[in-house]
Design an enzyme around this catalytic site. Sequence first.
Site, PDB file in Angstrom:
ATOM      1  N   ASN A 137      -9.755  -0.011  -0.623  1.00 17.17           N
ATOM      2  CA  ASN A 137      -8.502  -0.049  -0.416  1.00 17.17           C
ATOM      3  C   ASN A 137      -8.009  -0.760  -2.007  1.00 17.17           C
ATOM      4  O   ASN A 137      -8.227  -1.844  -2.487  1.00 17.17           O
ATOM      5  CB  ASN A 137      -8.203  -0.456   0.687  1.00 17.17           C
ATOM      6  CG  ASN A 137      -6.580  -0.877   1.509  1.00 17.17           C
ATOM      7  OD1 ASN A 137      -5.726  -0.472   0.105  1.00 17.17           O
ATOM      8  ND2 ASN A 137      -5.857  -1.191   2.321  1.00 17.17           N
ATOM      9  N   CYS A 181       0.673  -1.288   0.500  1.00 16.12           N
ATOM     10  CA  CYS A 181      -0.254   0.368  -0.179  1.00 16.12           C
ATOM     11  C   CYS A 181       0.760   0.920   0.238  1.00 16.12           C
ATOM     12  O   CYS A 181      -0.072   2.720  -0.534  1.00 16.12           O
ATOM     13  CB  CYS A 181      -1.002   0.123   1.403  1.00 16.12           C
ATOM     14  SG  CYS A 181      -2.200  -1.126   1.158  1.00 16.12           S
ATOM     15  N   HIS A 190      -3.797   7.154   2.826  1.00 17.19           N
ATOM     16  CA  HIS A 190      -4.154   5.709   1.746  1.00 17.19           C
ATOM     17  C   HIS A 190      -5.430   5.519   2.255  1.00 17.19           C
ATOM     18  O   HIS A 190      -5.896   5.846   4.027  1.00 17.19           O
ATOM     19  CB  HIS A 190      -2.737   5.130   2.440  1.00 17.19           C
ATOM     20  CG  HIS A 190      -3.274   3.590   2.313  1.00 17.19           C
ATOM     21  ND1 HIS A 190      -3.459   3.158   1.094  1.00 17.19           N
ATOM     22  CD2 HIS A 190      -3.768   2.401   3.169  1.00 17.19           C
ATOM     23  CE1 HIS A 190      -3.915   1.230   0.522  1.00 17.19           C
ATOM     24  NE2 HIS A 190      -4.025   1.579   2.146  1.00 17.19           N
TER      25      HIS A 190
END
Length: 314
Positions: free
Chosen positions: A270, A115, A240
Amino acid sequence: MTSPYSRLQGTGSYLPERVLSNDEISQRVDTSDEWIVARTGIHSRHIAAADEGVVDMATVAARRALEAAGLGADALDLIVVATTTPDQIFPSTACLLQSRLGNRGAAAFDVQAVCTGFIYALATADRFIRSGGARHALVVGVEKMSRIVDWDDRSTCILFGDGAGAVVLSASDVPGILSTHLHADGRYADLLQVPVDADYLTMQGNAVFRMAVRTLEEIVQETLVANDLEGSDIDWLVPHQANIRIIQATADKLGLPMERVVTTVAHHGNVSAASVPLALDDAARRHCFRPGQRLLLEAFGGGFTWGSALLRWL
């Protein structure tokens, strides 16, 4: 001769057409829209078609970023792609993307930091430009997370989506990217991983959540100190998009109201390395940012990895 700065010239993104709602997921696993929203802030996510690959998504996002920057692909000296879910082991996604775009000769390689991948890739491109190794760089974050999600695991299948985001950086006499900060700690590898003998990711959610909140608070402070700034000097947080509660905790650390935080988690979920550039492009195309404003980008991911980038808007 003074080394140039790198400056963001354009953004682009792509989301698959298919939207998967929480209600649809609840037909497969024991969950509900209310349960998912309360714990994550996610209402829906985009899922790539079976025949839609990572390179396909990256190509659309890259072309949109190049168009926004007013550049052709032949101007690129460097292509860096952040992805955890490549279409094939090799060649790299960056090389396959280079071919699609029609570029010849630019350095092209992938970065894998899950990520945090886009932040790692952005920092890499920034250093290339500052050292004189490139004048125009394409940085892409792209994921097909649906490929590695166990759709029968309630704890993980609710979280992830697919998509791509891209930016073009160019050498400039005016500061654009002010600083980047990267970290990792491999001691926590087993808390979030795809084991070599497994098809799907596994995650110890509570432990990951606690580590994410702590490290993102630390990276925010590190970035402020490095630039001699206070939280009030940050105009926008572009985080994020993993969980709305993690995002809120970081905003609280900065003292930023949520009105100055870019949030796409509700409808993107996500998207791992694609999350930050997707959010950045979403806000850019809604004209949220004004020239000269300071944007703080940050992310946390498997590894564990975490990082930040502070930049001035175009």
